[in-house]
Design an enzyme around this catalytic site. Structure first.
Site, PDB file in Angstrom:
ATOM      1  N   ASP A 174       0.812  -1.206   0.000  1.00  0.00           N
ATOM      2  CA  ASP A 174       0.000   0.000   0.000  1.00  0.00           C
ATOM      3  C   ASP A 174       0.854   1.268   0.000  1.00  0.00           C
ATOM      4  O   ASP A 174       0.476   2.287  -0.581  1.00  0.00           O
ATOM      5  CB  ASP A 174      -0.917   0.005   1.222  1.00  0.00           C
ATOM      6  CG  ASP A 174      -1.937  -1.119   1.165  1.00  0.00           C
ATOM      7  OD1 ASP A 174      -2.130  -1.691   0.067  1.00  0.00           O
ATOM      8  OD2 ASP A 174      -2.532  -1.437   2.207  1.00  0.00           O
ATOM      9  N   GLY A 175       2.010   1.203   0.660  1.00  0.00           N
ATOM     10  CA  GLY A 175       2.892   2.365   0.702  1.00  0.00           C
ATOM     11  C   GLY A 175       3.376   2.783  -0.674  1.00  0.00           C
ATOM     12  O   GLY A 175       3.634   3.971  -0.914  1.00  0.00           O
ATOM     13  N   ASN A 260      -4.256   9.161   2.252  1.00  0.00           N
ATOM     14  CA  ASN A 260      -4.744   8.460   3.438  1.00  0.00           C
ATOM     15  C   ASN A 260      -5.193   9.408   4.542  1.00  0.00           C
ATOM     16  O   ASN A 260      -6.363   9.525   4.823  1.00  0.00           O
ATOM     17  CB  ASN A 260      -3.680   7.508   3.978  1.00  0.00           C
ATOM     18  CG  ASN A 260      -3.934   6.062   3.603  1.00  0.00           C
ATOM     19  OD1 ASN A 260      -4.912   5.740   2.938  1.00  0.00           O
ATOM     20  ND2 ASN A 260      -3.045   5.174   4.009  1.00  0.00           N
ATOM     21  N   ASP A 290      -3.557  12.436  22.592  1.00  0.00           N
ATOM     22  CA  ASP A 290      -2.313  12.173  21.861  1.00  0.00           C
ATOM     23  C   ASP A 290      -2.306  12.828  20.489  1.00  0.00           C
ATOM     24  O   ASP A 290      -1.253  12.920  19.869  1.00  0.00           O
ATOM     25  CB  ASP A 290      -2.103  10.661  21.712  1.00  0.00           C
ATOM     26  CG  ASP A 290      -1.558  10.029  22.983  1.00  0.00           C
ATOM     27  OD1 ASP A 290      -1.289  10.781  23.939  1.00  0.00           O
ATOM     28  OD2 ASP A 290      -1.403   8.804  23.027  1.00  0.00           O
TER      29      ASP A 290
END
Length: 424
Positions: A174-175, A260, A290
């Protein structure tokens, strides 16, 4: 409106004001849509109208009764389209292809060489990034030298290939597709992604039959595509310049196209992040925790789902906002309409700075006075489907994320069923 008068409802492609001049969303790419559908205004016909098997229908009629209508907006981001009608076709035969390969992966060397030989034999112009050829296993292969000489090379962030590539082939996970998307800050050519990585949620094709699959795309087209929306992100950083002992403010603006998600987090600090979130200029909440994830529907199955968000089909026009470990039990992920403008800034009383990254890249620090503006991009990624947008997505949910995989309950035989009934 008189009874029997017909109203045309036409499925229109993903578009925005940038394409009002008639330009197609990608070079050499057009999107076929189904013929105009006519719906009778009578109640009987409306009840008999049969829905097609898709997530949502074509762009709706914008007239309401005999006197009301939708105000036309020249700055519209996109129109909803029937996913089943999205098909790739070529205005002209494709001549050039960008091959994106995962760097420093020995398992991809042979598939990469086979594909490049195949493409050059078809007289395709092959574009390859310079750092791919820096691999000694490729550069030192004498039998592959004749093919390398035919390559057109480029360097990331230095050479513009946006108007040179007709379509893209990705080899990896996917990267690799995320990286290919980042190379095109405006119109993106169609992307054909082969699953040669670890997860493969965005890569539906297997390499075993690449010759027939690539040939069909090059010579015929006419295949299903899914338009994956991206986020247009603008980061404005407020700096300070010292002039003759006096301080002057300066602003540096950077823009990104994100497939994304945009992630704002607390970075290395031990304190909670404290950022203000604006929607169309109005403060809607302060994120204390966070961090926060702003994702596309494509990105909903990435970092967002790990943080507790829902999974959204890529054809749904939306932006998802997901807090990361919020310091509040009631802070749940929300979905807002595509096209709204989100703005993220450090709160006045924030104890520390924040950090932002775009699809896991270009990570940078955000200080007081800096701002991150996010909205839906006019330039989606047209991803070629193996079957169709719906089947491919649910296949990925099942195979990659093991969605709803469980041990099935044993069935009851007739004797057990009778005993169960008697016990009631």
């Amino acid at each position: 409106m008189e009874t029997g008068e017909q109203v045309g409802v036409e499925a229109v492609p993903y578009c925005c004001s940038d394409f009002d001049s008639g330009e197609t969303p990608a070079r050499g790419l057009a999107i076929r849509t189904r013929k105009t559908r006519s719906l009778s205004t009578s109640s009987a016909t409306a009840c008999d109208y049969r829905r097609n098997q898709s997530l949502h229908g074509p762009s709706p009629v914008t007239t309401f009764g005999p006197k009301a209508c939708m105000l036309q907006n020249p700055h519209a981001v996109m129109h909803i389209q029937d996913p089943a009608s999205q098909r790739l076709t070529w205005n002209k035969p494709p001549k050039s292809v960008l091959v994106v390969k995962k760097i420093q992966d020995a398992s991809l060397l042979q598939p990469f060489k086979e594909l490049c030989v195949f493409l050059t034999e078809k007289n395709m112009i092959v574009y390859v990034e310079s750092k791919v050829l820096a691999d000694t296993a490729i550069a030192g292969d004498e039998s592959f030298g004749a093919v390398i000489q035919k390559f057109c090379t480029f360097r990331e962030d230095l050479d513009d290939i946006s108007n040179r590539v007709d379509f893209i082939i990705c080899l990896g996970g996917d990267g690799t597709l995320l990286y290919a998307s980042s190379l095109f800050q405006e119109s993106v050519p169609p992307v054909m992604a082969f699953h040669l990585g670890s997860l493969g949620f965005l890569t539906p094709f297997k390499f075993d039959t690449y010759q027939s699959q690539v040939t069909q795309i090059i010579e015929a087209g006419n295949t299903a595509i899914i338009l994956r929306s991206r986020l247009r992100v603008r980061v404005v950083k407020k700096g300070i310049i010292m002039t003759n002992g006096d301080s002057e403010g300066s602003r540096k603006s950077m823009q990104y196209q994100v497939l994304n998600e945009v992630v704002v987090d607390r970075g290395p600090s031990s304190y909670l992040s404290n950022v203000d979130l604006f929607l169309d200029g109005h403060l809607i909440t302060t994120v204390q925790g966070d961090g926060v994830i702003v994702s596309t529907p494509t990105g909903s199955t990435a970092y967002a789902v790990a943080a507790g968000a829902s999974m959204i089909h890529p054809n749904v026009p939306a932006i998802m906002i997901t807090p990361i470990c919020p310091h509040s039990l009631s802070f749940r992920p929300i979905v807002v309409p595509a096209g709204v403008e989100l703005k993220i800034m450090l709160s006045r009383d924030a104890r520390n700075t924040a950090w932002v990254s775009f699809d896991g890249r270009k990570r940078q620090e955000i200080c007081h006075g800096d701002s991150i503006t996010i909205t839906t991009s006019c330039f989606p990624v047209p991803s070629i489907c193996f079957r169709d947008p719906v089947n491919d997505w649910f296949e990925s949910l099942s195979q990659c994320l093991h969605w709803n995989v469980r041990k099935k309950q044993n069935y009851l035989n007739s004797a057990q069923f009778t005993d169960e009934i008697r016990s009631l």
